[in-house]
Each structure stands twice: as C-alpha cells, then as structure tokens.
Enzyme design. Sequence first.
Site, PDB file in Angstrom:
ATOM      1  N   GLN A 159      33.336 151.315  21.806  1.00  0.00           N
ATOM      2  CA  GLN A 159      33.976 150.786  22.930  1.00  0.00           C
ATOM      3  C   GLN A 159      34.320 149.326  23.033  1.00  0.00           C
ATOM      4  OE1 GLN A 159      34.973 153.223  25.510  1.00  0.00           O
ATOM      5  NE2 GLN A 159      36.287 151.220  26.058  1.00  0.00           N
TER       6      GLN A 159
ATOM      7  N   LYS B 121      34.627 159.884  28.583  1.00  0.00           N
ATOM      8  CA  LYS B 121      34.676 160.327  26.927  1.00  0.00           C
ATOM      9  C   LYS B 121      33.667 161.437  26.697  1.00  0.00           C
ATOM     10  CE  LYS B 121      37.271 156.164  25.757  1.00  0.00           C
ATOM     11  NZ  LYS B 121      37.129 154.829  25.089  1.00  0.00           N
TER      12      LYS B 121
ATOM     13  N   ASP C 189      39.254 156.308  16.801  1.00  0.00           N
ATOM     14  CA  ASP C 189      40.325 155.748  17.741  1.00  0.00           C
ATOM     15  C   ASP C 189      41.612 155.193  16.899  1.00  0.00           C
ATOM     16  OD1 ASP C 189      39.266 155.403  20.362  1.00  0.00           O
ATOM     17  OD2 ASP C 189      37.774 153.705  19.578  1.00  0.00           O
TER      18      ASP C 189
END
Length: 286
Positions: free
Chosen positions: A99, A55, A122
């Site tokens: 994460q 990422k 997200d």
Amino acid sequence: MTQAQIIDGKGIAARLRSALRQEVQALQREQGLTPGLAAVLVGENPASQIYVRMKVKACKEVGIYSRQVTLPAATSQEQLLALIAELNHDPQIHGILVQLPLPAGLDERAVLESVRPAKDADGFHPENLGYLLAGYPQVLPCTPAGILKLIDSTGIELVGAQAVVVGRSLIVGKPTALLLLSRHATVTLCHSRTRDLEQVCRRADVLVAATGRPRLITAEMVQPGAVVIDVGVNRMPDRSLVGDVDFEAVRQVAGYLTPVPGGVGPMTIAMLMQNTVAAARRSGAK
Ligand code: NDP
C-alpha cells in the site's frame, strides 16, 4: 438540457466481483487452487488503513485468501525487503500489494521493484509497465484497467476518438494514456505545465482527470456529451470527499460522468481482485 448519465462504478465493480467469485470456485474445483493476496501496510496512514481494509473485504467476498501484514512506521528498508522476499516465495500467495504511500525513509521504487513481476497484483513493477508500453500487457495497473472498463460501459467508440488524460503519474495517468492509445484513441496527456488546459480538454470525447486537485475540471473545460472519468479522491477540510471534476456543473454538460465516491475507486479494487485471480491461474498453468 439533459443531465449526464452517471456511470455506476459501484454496480459494475460488484458484477465483476461476482463473476470473479465464480472463477475462484472453478479454480478450486478444477485445480484445488485458492488465489491468495498479501496486503502489506507500513505505518498508520488512516487513508491507507481504510484502503487495505476495503481490499481485504473484497477478497473475502470473492473467495480469495488474504493475508494482511501490518508493519510499524519505523520498519527498515531491509526488513520490508525481507518480508517481500518471503512473500515472493510463498506458494499460498499469488498477488502482493504494497500500500502506497510508504512512510518517509523507505525507498518506494526499490520496494516495488522487489515484488516478483508475476506476483505484482498492482501492476506497478517496471517490467509489467514495460510490457504495457511494448504492446503486450501482462499485468495491468488496477486503476487504469478499471477506468477503461468504465469508459467501455458507456458504449463509446474509442477508435479515432479524442481522449485527454489530465495527470501523468506512473500509476494512473501514463498507463491510462497507453491503454487508450492501444485502443486507437488519439491521446493527449496533460500535466501541470500544460498550456491552455481548458482548450485541450474541450476537444476531448473522453476526458480522464487524475490530478488530486479538487474540482479542477470545470464545465467550461468539457465538450458537450463527453465521457468524463473522475479519478481524484480529495478530502476537503469539512471531511467530505470530492473528485477532480466539478461534479454538479459538469453534470449539466457531459454525456457520461463518474461519481466520487462510487466511480473509479470500486473498480480499482475489483481489478486488483482480477489480477490476483489471473496470477493464481498462471501459477497453476505451470
Ligand atoms: P500524482 O500526484 O502522482 O499526479 C498528479 C498529476 O496531476 C501530475 O502529473 C501533475 O502534473 C498533474 N497536475 C497537478 N495539478 C495539475 C493542474 N493544475 N493541471 C494539470 N495537471 C495537474 O497523483 P496520482 O496520479 O497518484 O493520483 C491522482 C488522483 O487520483 C489523486 O486524487 C488520488 O487520490 C486519486 N487516485 C484514485 C484512485 C482510485 O482508485 N480512485 C487510485 C489512485 C489515485 P505534474 O506531473 O506536472 O506534476
């Protein structure tokens, strides 16, 4: 019999990143604004480390400022919430990703809910999921948004199509089903208690597998010509990666099929970049 066309997620994601790069340059030129993404990694899960690295690399390519914050597995809930509160107020940061999975002992739900919805890169915050359910999405969860782009790349007409999603997680299965429904597909959402999974799947014009069960979807479960999207990423004992779809067998039956790796994975990251750029744009519009 002709084989399925392989959907090139890697290539589609690369084109998306390149378009985003242009958009970032325009934002910088016109508003003096550089989108920023904070990636929070707690503990030393090797797969998570790889995902965060990928990422951060994508951010560099697109021109997004990235800040990786790595915390020890022993981090307390209070420390993690304090970090997120700081990032919520940091004007350089427009998107925050935590994460998953978090180490045992940390309350994943409370952590995700502590991210300001406007910075929820997200798309996992209940407020954003609620907007999606209500029919006016603000921030889309990355994997489902990427899945829809892959389906659209085949040119299939979703209106009235039979779409079957196998897996009902909050981050993949459920939002994917909602997105397909918003495109007027007739959606069936399957899970581990679904009876006659094979029969249900065989009806699908579009079949999305997101279970984490290696090669669960066999050729017998696929309607000839169907679009098959394999979300699964399963590490086998020999270290190889396989999806939830029996690739070689299904390839003989499906019309379109995503590979693992190189299908959904790169799209998830591209959509994360897109969410961050969109968040920066929104912040600049205020
Ligand atoms: P979860 O474990 O949260 O959910 C799995 C779902 O699959 C559950 O709803 C479960 O049903 C269902 N399921 C499990 N076994 C069966 C079965 N035998 N038949 C039918 N349904 C079954 O997984 P995620 O949604 O988080 O992830 C799914 C997969 O996608 C994983 O391999 C993950 O690594 C991968 N993934 C890939 C991403 C990418 O970017 N490529 C991003 C996110 C995930 P029930 O609810 O009844 O338990």
